[in-house]
Scaffold this motif. Structure first.
Motif, PDB file in Angstrom:
ATOM      1  N   PHE A 198       0.796  -1.147   0.036  1.00 59.83           N
ATOM      2  CA  PHE A 198      -0.103  -0.031   0.159  1.00 59.83           C
ATOM      3  C   PHE A 198       0.849   1.211   0.072  1.00 59.83           C
ATOM      4  CE2 PHE A 198      -3.453  -2.894   1.770  1.00 59.83           C
ATOM      5  CZ  PHE A 198      -4.516  -2.219   0.801  1.00 59.83           C
ATOM      6  N   ILE A 199       1.920   1.405   1.093  1.00 59.17           N
ATOM      7  CA  ILE A 199       2.674   2.631   1.049  1.00 59.17           C
ATOM      8  C   ILE A 199       3.623   2.657  -0.189  1.00 59.17           C
ATOM      9  CG2 ILE A 199       4.482   3.505   2.431  1.00 59.17           C
ATOM     10  CD1 ILE A 199       3.037   2.426   5.060  1.00 59.17           C
ATOM     11  N   GLY A 200       4.146   1.479  -0.583  1.00 60.69           N
ATOM     12  CA  GLY A 200       4.690   1.860  -1.818  1.00 60.69           C
ATOM     13  C   GLY A 200       4.073   2.254  -3.001  1.00 60.69           C
ATOM     14  N   ASN A 201       2.811   1.843  -3.297  1.00 55.38           N
ATOM     15  CA  ASN A 201       1.750   2.098  -4.194  1.00 55.38           C
ATOM     16  C   ASN A 201       1.704   3.708  -4.144  1.00 55.38           C
ATOM     17  OD1 ASN A 201      -0.452  -0.826  -4.479  1.00 55.38           O
ATOM     18  ND2 ASN A 201       1.764  -0.421  -5.176  1.00 55.38           N
ATOM     19  N   LEU A 202       1.645   4.165  -2.807  1.00 58.54           N
ATOM     20  CA  LEU A 202       1.195   5.608  -2.698  1.00 58.54           C
ATOM     21  C   LEU A 202       2.304   6.719  -2.831  1.00 58.54           C
ATOM     22  CD1 LEU A 202      -0.930   5.393   0.731  1.00 58.54           C
ATOM     23  CD2 LEU A 202      -1.781   5.966  -1.507  1.00 58.54           C
ATOM     24  N   LEU A 203       3.397   6.033  -2.488  1.00 59.21           N
ATOM     25  CA  LEU A 203       4.939   6.694  -2.802  1.00 59.21           C
ATOM     26  C   LEU A 203       5.132   6.860  -4.095  1.00 59.21           C
ATOM     27  CD1 LEU A 203       7.121   5.485   0.293  1.00 59.21           C
ATOM     28  CD2 LEU A 203       5.779   7.889   0.044  1.00 59.21           C
ATOM     29  N   GLY A 204       4.803   5.729  -4.798  1.00 62.10           N
ATOM     30  CA  GLY A 204       4.990   5.789  -6.345  1.00 62.10           C
ATOM     31  C   GLY A 204       3.969   6.851  -7.014  1.00 62.10           C
ATOM     32  N   ALA A 205       3.087   7.068  -6.372  1.00 59.39           N
ATOM     33  CA  ALA A 205       2.020   7.983  -7.157  1.00 59.39           C
ATOM     34  C   ALA A 205       2.207   9.421  -6.597  1.00 59.39           C
ATOM     35  CB  ALA A 205       0.586   7.231  -6.744  1.00 59.39           C
ATOM     36  N   ASN A 206       3.239   9.411  -5.575  1.00 61.06           N
ATOM     37  CA  ASN A 206       3.684  10.758  -4.832  1.00 61.06           C
ATOM     38  C   ASN A 206       2.571  11.470  -4.058  1.00 61.06           C
ATOM     39  OD1 ASN A 206       6.079  11.451  -6.270  1.00 61.06           O
ATOM     40  ND2 ASN A 206       5.017  11.915  -8.075  1.00 61.06           N
ATOM     41  N   LYS A 207       1.836  10.443  -3.110  1.00 58.47           N
ATOM     42  CA  LYS A 207       0.657  10.901  -2.207  1.00 58.47           C
ATOM     43  C   LYS A 207       1.417  10.498  -1.021  1.00 58.47           C
ATOM     44  CE  LYS A 207      -3.156   9.282  -5.271  1.00 58.47           C
ATOM     45  NZ  LYS A 207      -4.283   8.097  -5.320  1.00 58.47           N
ATOM     46  N   ASN A 208       2.280  11.313  -0.570  1.00 60.05           N
ATOM     47  CA  ASN A 208       3.311  11.289   0.648  1.00 60.05           C
ATOM     48  C   ASN A 208       2.378  11.528   2.010  1.00 60.05           C
ATOM     49  OD1 ASN A 208       5.196  10.988  -1.298  1.00 60.05           O
ATOM     50  ND2 ASN A 208       6.089  12.835  -1.114  1.00 60.05           N
ATOM     51  N   ASP A 209       1.498  12.454   1.950  1.00 62.46           N
ATOM     52  CA  ASP A 209       0.617  12.437   3.157  1.00 62.46           C
ATOM     53  C   ASP A 209      -0.017  11.427   3.519  1.00 62.46           C
ATOM     54  OD1 ASP A 209       1.919  14.990   3.547  1.00 62.46           O
ATOM     55  OD2 ASP A 209       0.266  16.270   2.415  1.00 62.46           O
ATOM     56  N   GLU A 210      -0.797  10.954   2.413  1.00 61.07           N
ATOM     57  CA  GLU A 210      -1.441   9.713   2.610  1.00 61.07           C
ATOM     58  C   GLU A 210      -0.898   8.433   3.313  1.00 61.07           C
ATOM     59  OE1 GLU A 210      -4.934   6.863   0.664  1.00 61.07           O
ATOM     60  OE2 GLU A 210      -4.248   8.573  -0.723  1.00 61.07           O
ATOM     61  N   ALA A 211       0.492   8.343   2.610  1.00 60.42           N
ATOM     62  CA  ALA A 211       1.212   7.235   2.981  1.00 60.42           C
ATOM     63  C   ALA A 211       1.715   7.451   4.447  1.00 60.42           C
ATOM     64  CB  ALA A 211       2.590   7.158   2.073  1.00 60.42           C
ATOM     65  N   TYR A 212       1.854   8.705   4.784  1.00 58.37           N
ATOM     66  CA  TYR A 212       2.444   8.836   6.412  1.00 58.37           C
ATOM     67  C   TYR A 212       1.251   8.596   7.454  1.00 58.37           C
ATOM     68  CZ  TYR A 212       3.859  11.480  10.599  1.00 58.37           C
ATOM     69  OH  TYR A 212       4.359  11.614  11.819  1.00 58.37           O
ATOM     70  N   LEU A 213       0.048   8.821   6.832  1.00 60.62           N
ATOM     71  CA  LEU A 213      -1.206   8.567   7.774  1.00 60.62           C
ATOM     72  C   LEU A 213      -1.328   7.055   7.733  1.00 60.62           C
ATOM     73  CD1 LEU A 213      -3.391  11.644   6.916  1.00 60.62           C
ATOM     74  CD2 LEU A 213      -2.311  11.191   9.152  1.00 60.62           C
ATOM     75  N   LYS A 214      -1.445   6.448   6.547  1.00 53.82           N
ATOM     76  CA  LYS A 214      -1.456   4.852   6.590  1.00 53.82           C
ATOM     77  C   LYS A 214      -0.415   4.152   7.468  1.00 53.82           C
ATOM     78  CE  LYS A 214      -4.924   3.948   3.581  1.00 53.82           C
ATOM     79  NZ  LYS A 214      -5.599   5.157   3.502  1.00 53.82           N
ATOM     80  N   ALA A 215       0.784   4.875   7.256  1.00 55.46           N
ATOM     81  CA  ALA A 215       1.653   4.164   7.998  1.00 55.46           C
ATOM     82  C   ALA A 215       1.332   3.833   9.585  1.00 55.46           C
ATOM     83  CB  ALA A 215       3.018   4.971   8.245  1.00 55.46           C
ATOM     84  N   TRP A 216       0.988   4.860  10.073  1.00 55.58           N
ATOM     85  CA  TRP A 216       0.458   5.075  11.706  1.00 55.58           C
ATOM     86  C   TRP A 216      -0.818   3.910  11.780  1.00 55.58           C
ATOM     87  CZ3 TRP A 216       3.553   5.880  14.997  1.00 55.58           C
ATOM     88  CH2 TRP A 216       4.832   6.898  14.960  1.00 55.58           C
ATOM     89  N   ALA A 217      -1.594   3.868  10.645  1.00 53.38           N
ATOM     90  CA  ALA A 217      -2.675   3.148  10.624  1.00 53.38           C
ATOM     91  C   ALA A 217      -2.612   1.800  10.853  1.00 53.38           C
ATOM     92  CB  ALA A 217      -3.644   3.556   9.666  1.00 53.38           C
ATOM     93  N   PHE A 218      -1.569   1.478   9.952  1.00 55.06           N
ATOM     94  CA  PHE A 218      -1.126  -0.095  10.098  1.00 55.06           C
ATOM     95  C   PHE A 218      -0.461  -0.448  11.324  1.00 55.06           C
ATOM     96  CE2 PHE A 218      -1.338   0.335   5.267  1.00 55.06           C
ATOM     97  CZ  PHE A 218      -2.043  -0.719   4.807  1.00 55.06           C
ATOM     98  N   THR A 219       0.379   0.364  11.719  1.00 54.62           N
ATOM     99  CA  THR A 219       0.849   0.127  13.266  1.00 54.62           C
ATOM    100  C   THR A 219      -0.216  -0.267  14.068  1.00 54.62           C
ATOM    101  OG1 THR A 219       2.519   1.512  12.587  1.00 54.62           O
ATOM    102  CG2 THR A 219       2.355   1.231  14.899  1.00 54.62           C
ATOM    103  N   LEU A 220      -1.116   0.628  14.344  1.00 52.97           N
ATOM    104  CA  LEU A 220      -2.271   0.364  15.159  1.00 52.97           C
ATOM    105  C   LEU A 220      -2.895  -1.040  15.028  1.00 52.97           C
ATOM    106  CD1 LEU A 220      -3.564   1.366  17.625  1.00 52.97           C
ATOM    107  CD2 LEU A 220      -5.269   2.815  16.193  1.00 52.97           C
ATOM    108  N   VAL A 221      -3.249  -1.135  13.660  1.00 54.86           N
ATOM    109  CA  VAL A 221      -3.895  -2.490  13.328  1.00 54.86           C
ATOM    110  C   VAL A 221      -2.951  -3.566  13.776  1.00 54.86           C
ATOM    111  CG1 VAL A 221      -4.590  -3.931  11.558  1.00 54.86           C
ATOM    112  CG2 VAL A 221      -5.260  -1.633  11.481  1.00 54.86           C
ATOM    113  N   ASN A 222      -1.720  -3.596  13.599  1.00 55.30           N
ATOM    114  CA  ASN A 222      -0.793  -4.699  13.972  1.00 55.30           C
ATOM    115  C   ASN A 222      -0.624  -4.911  15.688  1.00 55.30           C
ATOM    116  OD1 ASN A 222       0.511  -6.571  12.180  1.00 55.30           O
ATOM    117  ND2 ASN A 222       2.483  -5.756  12.622  1.00 55.30           N
ATOM    118  N   LEU A 223      -0.834  -3.847  16.238  1.00 55.66           N
ATOM    119  CA  LEU A 223      -0.751  -3.856  17.604  1.00 55.66           C
ATOM    120  C   LEU A 223      -1.899  -4.601  18.208  1.00 55.66           C
ATOM    121  CD1 LEU A 223       0.656  -3.477  20.468  1.00 55.66           C
ATOM    122  CD2 LEU A 223      -0.732  -1.021  20.531  1.00 55.66           C
ATOM    123  N   VAL A 224      -3.029  -4.207  17.734  1.00 56.74           N
ATOM    124  CA  VAL A 224      -4.285  -4.988  18.274  1.00 56.74           C
ATOM    125  C   VAL A 224      -4.061  -6.295  17.809  1.00 56.74           C
ATOM    126  CG1 VAL A 224      -6.885  -4.915  17.790  1.00 56.74           C
ATOM    127  CG2 VAL A 224      -5.570  -2.669  18.221  1.00 56.74           C
TER     128      VAL A 224
END
Length: 455
Positions: free
Chosen positions: A304-330
Motif C-alpha cells: 500500500f505505502i509503496g503504491n502511494l509513494l510511487g503515485a506521490n501521495k506522501n501525506d496519505e502514505a504517512y497517515l497509513k503508516a500509523w494506521a497499519f501500526t495500530l492494526v498490527n498492535l491490536v
C-alpha cells in the motif's frame, strides 16, 4: 494527527487490507507450518531428533531470510512500478529478482552441501545432533534453488495485489509436505523408516511440487510476470543491476545480520544444554506461526505505502503508516489471547519430549507470548513502512545496534558469566525488540523515510 489516522479506518481500507494481508499471512502460516510439522513428527522420536532438526531448520531459515532480503529490493521497485502503472517495469523488476536471488541461493546451497558439520557445530557439541542435522542440511540444500524462484515471483504477485496465487500453491506444497513426512519419517506404504532424513526429503519434494505448479500456472496463462529471455536480456545492464543491488544488498546484509543474530541466540541456548536446544526448537515454528498475521499486515502495508509513494501521495502514505501500526498492535494482542487458549493442546502434540523439556517448553511459550506484543510495532514499521520508502540504511544500523551491540552481548554475558536460569536468558531475546520499538517510532514520525524510488 490521531483523528486523521483514525479516519483511515474505513470499509475500503479494511477490505483492501483483508484481500492482501490475509493471503500473505496464510502463505507465511503455511511456510511456518512446514517446520512445525517436521518438529511435531520428529518430536515423537526423541529430543535428539528435535534438536537436530531445530538447528538445521534455523540454518535453512537464515538462508531463506537472505533470499527474502535479496527479493525485497525487487519488492520495493515492483510496488512502486505498479503504483506508477508501469507494467513493463514490474515485469523486468521481477525477472531481475529471480536472476539475482538464484545466484545467492546457489552459493548458500554449496555451503550446506560441503560444510554442514561446521554449521551444526556452531550451535552444539553433541555428535549425534551434528550427524543428524548435517544429513538434513545436505538434502534440503537443493530446495533453496526452487525457493529463489517462488519467493521472487511472490514479490511480483504481491505488488499486483494478487498474493492469493502464490498462497494457493504454497497450500498445495504444505499438504504434500505433511503427507510425505508421514510416509518417509515413519516408513509407510512400503518405504523405509527414514527419520530425520525422511523429513528432509519431504521438504525437498514438496518444494519441487510447489515450484512446478507455480511455474506452470504463470507460463500456462501467459501471465504478466512470465518473463522470457528477451526480458532477461533487457535487464542485464549495469544501470538496472546496480540500482537493484543498491537497494537489495543493504537489505540482504540487514536480513543476514538479523537472521544470523537469531541463529546466535539459538546457539547460546544450545550451549546451555540439549534440553534448552530441544525446547527452543519446538518454540521456533510456533513463534513463526504466531507471527504470520503480523507479517501479513506488515507486507500488505509495504504494498500500500509503496503504491502511494510511487503515485506521490506522501501525506496519505504517512497517515497509513500509523494506521497499519495500530492494526498490527491490536492483532498482536488478539494473537496472544489465542495462543494461551490453544497452548496445552498444542504442546501435548510433542509426545516424545521428556518431562524436563516439556516443562521448559511451557515456560518458553509464556515468555514468547509477551515478546510477541513487543515485536508487533517494529515489524510493521521496518518491513512495511521504512523499507517501502527505501529507508534501508536506518533499518540496517538499527538492527545491528539493537541485536549485535546490545541484545547478543547482554544475553551471552548473562548466560555464560552470570549463569542466569535458562528461562531468564531466553527472555532477554525481547531486549532488542524494546530498543527497536522506540527507535522505529521516532523514525516514522520524522518522515525521513518518505522517498519515491521510481520517479
Amino acid at each position: 494527527m490521531p483523528t486523521l489516522v483514525l479516519q483511515q479506518f474505513n470499509r475500503g481500507f479494511f477490505r483492501s487490507l483483508f484481500w492482501i494481508a490475509l493471503p500473505i499471512a496464510l502463505q507465511s502460516m503455511l511456510f511456518s507450518s512446514r517446520s512445525l510439522v517436521d518438529i511435531m513428527m520428529l518430536g515423537q522420536l526423541g529430543n535428539v531428533e528435535v534438536a537436530a532438526a531445530g538447528i538445521a531448520g534455523k540454518a535453512f531459515f537464515v538462508a531463506l531470510v537472505m533470499l527474502f532480503g535479496v527479493s525485497t529490493g525487487g519488492a520495493m521497485l515492483a510496488a512502486q512500478y505498479w503504483g506508477a502503472n508501469n507494467k513493463q517495469g514490474l515485469r523486468e523488476a521481477t525477472a531481475l529478482t529471480v536472476m539475482i536471488s538464484g545466484g545467492f541461493a546457489s552459493l548458500t546451497a554449496a555451503l550446506f552441501l560441503f560444510i554442514p558439520e561446521a554449521i551444526m557445530r556452531f550451535a552444539t557439541q553433541s555428535l549425534d545432533v551434528i550427524a543428524l542435522g548435517s544429513d538434513y542440511l545436505q538434502i534440503i540444500a537443493f530446495n533453496l534453488l526452487g525457493a529463489a524462484f517462488v519467493i521472487s515471483m511472490a514479490v511480483g504477485l504481491r505488488a499486483m495485489h494478487q498474493p492469493g496465487v502464490s498462497t494457493l500453491f504454497s497450500g498445495i506444497g504444505i499438504v504434500a509436505n505433511m503427507f510425505l513426512n508421514w510416509i518417509l519419517i515413519f516408513g509407510k506404504f512400503g518405504f523405509p523408516e527414514m527419520g530425520i532424513k525422511g523429513a528432509a526429503w519431504a521438504t525437498l519434494l514438496s518444494g519441487a511440487i510447489e515450484l512446478v505448479l507455480l511455474g506452470s500456472y504463470l507460463y500456462g496463462r501467459n501471465h504478466l510476470l512470465a518473463f522470457n529471455f528477451s526480458t532477461i536480456k533487457s535487464v542485464c545492464n549495469q544501470k538496472d543491476i546496480f540500482r537493484f543491488l543498491k537497494l537489495s544488498l543493504p537489505i540482504t546484509f540487514n536480513h543476514l545480520a538479523w537472521a544470523g543474530g537469531i541463529f546466535v541466540y539459538h546457539a547460546i541456548i544450545g550451549q546451555l544444554g540439549v534440553n534448552g536446544l530441544a525446547a527452543i526448537s519446538v518454540i521456533t515454528p510456533i513463534e513463526s506461526l504466531s507471527l504470520a498475521m503480523l507479517i501479513g499486515i506488515s507486507s500488505a502495508s509495504a504494498v500500500f505505502i509503496g503504491n502511494l509513494l510511487g503515485a506521490n501521495k506522501n501525506d496519505e502514505a504517512y497517515l497509513k503508516a500509523w494506521a497499519f501500526t495500530l492494526v498490527n498492535l491490536v492483532c498482536a494482542l488478539a494473537t496472544v489471547l489465542l495462543m494461551f487458549v490453544i497452548k496445552q493442546p498444542l504442546l501435548s502434540l510433542f509426545s516424545g519430549l521428556t518431562p524436563d523439556v516439556r516443562n521448559l517448553t511451557d515456560h518458553f511459550f509464556d515468555i514468547f507470548a509477551i515478546v510477541l506484543v513487543l515485536k508487533s510495532i517494529p515489524i510493521v514499521m521496518i518491513v512495511g513502512v521504512l523499507r517501502a520508502g527505501g529507508d534501508i540504511k536506518f533499518c540496517f544500523y538499527q538492527d545491528i545496534i539493537a541485536q549485535w551491540v546490545i541484545g547478543i552481548p547482554v544475553t551471552a554475558f548473562c548466560a555464560f558469566v552470570l549463569h542466569w536460569p535458562i528461562e531468564w536468558v531466553y527472555a532477554l531475546l525481547g531486549l532488542e525488540e524494546l530498543v527497536k520499538w522506540f527507535a522505529s517510532s521516532f523514525r516514522v514520525y520524522s518522515r525521513r523515510w518518505i522517498n519515491n524510488l521510481v520517479a
